[in-house]
Write a protein that holds these residues in place. Structure first.
Motif, PDB file in Angstrom:
ATOM      1  N   SER A 113       0.792  -1.686  10.502  1.00 52.33           N
ATOM      2  CA  SER A 113       0.323  -3.065  10.437  1.00 52.33           C
ATOM      3  C   SER A 113       0.690  -3.642   9.075  1.00 52.33           C
ATOM      4  O   SER A 113       0.838  -2.914   8.107  1.00 52.33           O
ATOM      5  N   GLN A 114       0.870  -4.944   9.054  1.00 48.11           N
ATOM      6  CA  GLN A 114       1.182  -5.610   7.792  1.00 48.11           C
ATOM      7  C   GLN A 114       0.008  -6.478   7.401  1.00 48.11           C
ATOM      8  O   GLN A 114      -0.546  -7.200   8.216  1.00 48.11           O
ATOM      9  N   LYS A 115      -0.354  -6.378   6.133  1.00 48.09           N
ATOM     10  CA  LYS A 115      -1.384  -7.263   5.621  1.00 48.09           C
ATOM     11  C   LYS A 115      -0.827  -8.013   4.423  1.00 48.09           C
ATOM     12  O   LYS A 115       0.035  -7.518   3.706  1.00 48.09           O
ATOM     13  N   LYS A 116      -1.306  -9.217   4.232  1.00 53.86           N
ATOM     14  CA  LYS A 116      -0.822 -10.058   3.151  1.00 53.86           C
ATOM     15  C   LYS A 116      -1.572  -9.717   1.882  1.00 53.86           C
ATOM     16  O   LYS A 116      -2.788  -9.630   1.875  1.00 53.86           O
ATOM     17  N   ASP A 117      -0.825  -9.491   0.824  1.00 51.67           N
ATOM     18  CA  ASP A 117      -1.429  -9.194  -0.470  1.00 51.67           C
ATOM     19  C   ASP A 117      -1.631 -10.508  -1.211  1.00 51.67           C
ATOM     20  O   ASP A 117      -0.679 -11.221  -1.516  1.00 51.67           O
ATOM     21  N   THR A 118      -2.881 -10.838  -1.498  1.00 53.19           N
ATOM     22  CA  THR A 118      -3.191 -12.116  -2.146  1.00 53.19           C
ATOM     23  C   THR A 118      -2.761 -12.145  -3.601  1.00 53.19           C
ATOM     24  O   THR A 118      -2.558 -13.205  -4.162  1.00 53.19           O
ATOM     25  N   ASN A 119      -2.575 -10.978  -4.220  1.00 56.29           N
ATOM     26  CA  ASN A 119      -2.165 -10.936  -5.625  1.00 56.29           C
ATOM     27  C   ASN A 119      -0.680 -11.197  -5.801  1.00 56.29           C
ATOM     28  O   ASN A 119      -0.224 -11.504  -6.883  1.00 56.29           O
ATOM     29  N   MET A 120       0.105 -11.033  -4.732  1.00 54.88           N
ATOM     30  CA  MET A 120       1.557 -11.061  -4.847  1.00 54.88           C
ATOM     31  C   MET A 120       2.160 -12.248  -4.093  1.00 54.88           C
ATOM     32  O   MET A 120       3.168 -12.123  -3.426  1.00 54.88           O
ATOM     33  N   LEU A 121       1.573 -13.423  -4.180  1.00 58.52           N
ATOM     34  CA  LEU A 121       2.031 -14.554  -3.381  1.00 58.52           C
ATOM     35  C   LEU A 121       3.412 -15.069  -3.770  1.00 58.52           C
ATOM     36  O   LEU A 121       4.117 -15.616  -2.948  1.00 58.52           O
ATOM     37  N   TYR A 144      -0.234   2.064   7.215  1.00 58.92           N
ATOM     38  CA  TYR A 144      -0.011   3.042   8.271  1.00 58.92           C
ATOM     39  C   TYR A 144      -1.327   3.722   8.605  1.00 58.92           C
ATOM     40  O   TYR A 144      -2.066   4.115   7.703  1.00 58.92           O
ATOM     41  N   THR A 145      -1.628   3.838   9.886  1.00 59.46           N
ATOM     42  CA  THR A 145      -2.823   4.539  10.324  1.00 59.46           C
ATOM     43  C   THR A 145      -2.443   5.525  11.423  1.00 59.46           C
ATOM     44  O   THR A 145      -1.553   5.266  12.224  1.00 59.46           O
ATOM     45  N   ASN A 166      -1.532   9.245   4.271  1.00 59.30           N
ATOM     46  CA  ASN A 166      -2.170   8.768   3.033  1.00 59.30           C
ATOM     47  C   ASN A 166      -1.152   8.639   1.907  1.00 59.30           C
ATOM     48  O   ASN A 166      -1.213   7.697   1.112  1.00 59.30           O
ATOM     49  N   ILE A 167      -0.203   9.587   1.839  1.00 61.44           N
ATOM     50  CA  ILE A 167       0.826   9.520   0.793  1.00 61.44           C
ATOM     51  C   ILE A 167       1.698   8.286   0.967  1.00 61.44           C
ATOM     52  O   ILE A 167       2.026   7.600  -0.008  1.00 61.44           O
ATOM     53  N   ILE A 168       2.063   7.979   2.190  1.00 65.49           N
ATOM     54  CA  ILE A 168       2.893   6.791   2.432  1.00 65.49           C
ATOM     55  C   ILE A 168       2.137   5.537   2.021  1.00 65.49           C
ATOM     56  O   ILE A 168       2.702   4.641   1.377  1.00 65.49           O
ATOM     57  N   ASN A 169       0.851   5.451   2.369  1.00 63.04           N
ATOM     58  CA  ASN A 169       0.060   4.281   1.979  1.00 63.04           C
ATOM     59  C   ASN A 169      -0.093   4.188   0.461  1.00 63.04           C
ATOM     60  O   ASN A 169      -0.003   3.093  -0.113  1.00 63.04           O
ATOM     61  N   LEU A 170      -0.307   5.330  -0.195  1.00 62.98           N
ATOM     62  CA  LEU A 170      -0.408   5.330  -1.661  1.00 62.98           C
ATOM     63  C   LEU A 170       0.910   4.892  -2.295  1.00 62.98           C
ATOM     64  O   LEU A 170       0.922   4.133  -3.261  1.00 62.98           O
ATOM     65  N   ARG A 171       2.016   5.371  -1.744  1.00 57.71           N
ATOM     66  CA  ARG A 171       3.338   5.005  -2.255  1.00 57.71           C
ATOM     67  C   ARG A 171       3.551   3.493  -2.156  1.00 57.71           C
ATOM     68  O   ARG A 171       4.041   2.862  -3.096  1.00 57.71           O
TER      69      ARG A 171
END
Length: 193
Positions: free
Chosen positions: A63-71, A81-82, A154-159
């Motif tokens: 899934s993709q979520k929008k990062d509000t810090n990186m507009l 990834y889940t 978890n590693i992919i998400n952390l990366r």
């Protein structure tokens, strides 16, 4: 910038810990698998025992979520990834289908047939391919490999989070350099006047 740098370093630390955990789990999984092969005999635990119709018991959902810090950057979306089992996916689909039909009050014959098909294709535990009384080391091996798979997600998400923090840090660094240059120019102009 300091806060982002601290978050970045804590993510790197978490990534290293996750790698250690995966290494331990994979090592334990292969050790237990070797022990099971020794216990059961080399001819009872081999690729000829696999069911040719086997299916994956888990899936990775992206899934993709929008990062509000990186507009203002190209990496404004973060992939998440889940790991989920196929039973969860089929249960969710059946719940959605049945609830929408109940609300409308329409009986759908297709829904009954899909329930029968999904019940017929319930994914069994792959350990059952090797008999009813499988050794505990084979169960432990499966548990270690499942934990490793979860750790890899978890590693992919952390990366992905680390890459985002790097981009955010670089953006703030450029803003700081721009601000310092403007400030230096401002002081140079005021010194001339």
């Amino acid at each position: 910038m300091d806060q982002i740098l601290l978050e970045y370093l804590s993510l790197i630390s978490a990534l290293q810990e996750q790698w250690k955990q995966i290494s331990t789990n994979l090592g334990g999984g292969f050790f237990q698998l070797a022990h099971a092969k020794y216990t059961m005999g080399p001819h009872r635990l081999n690729q000829n025992q696999y069911d040719g119709r086997m299916q994956a018991t888990t899936r990775v959902l992206i899934s993709q979520k929008k990062d509000t810090n990186m507009l203002n950057t190209p990496n404004e979306f973060i992939c998440q990834y889940t790991l989920t089992s196929l039973e969860e996916i089929s249960d969710n689909n059946e719940d959605n289908d049945s609830s929408s039909l109940r609300r409308r009050g329409i009986k759908n014959p297709e829904n009954d047939s899909t329930k029968k098909r999904s019940q017929g294709r319930i994914i069994d535990d792959p350990l059952r391919w090797f008999g009813i009384l499988v050794p505990s080391s084979l169960r432990e091996s499966q548990r270690h490999f499942k934990q490793s798979l979860s750790g890899m997600i978890n590693i992919i998400n952390l990366r992905n989070e680390i890459i985002n923090k790097e981009a955010e840090y670089q953006m703030l660094k450029k803003e700081k350099e721009k601000f310092m240059e403007e400030n230096r120019m401002k002081h140079a102009n005021s010194a001339e006047n």
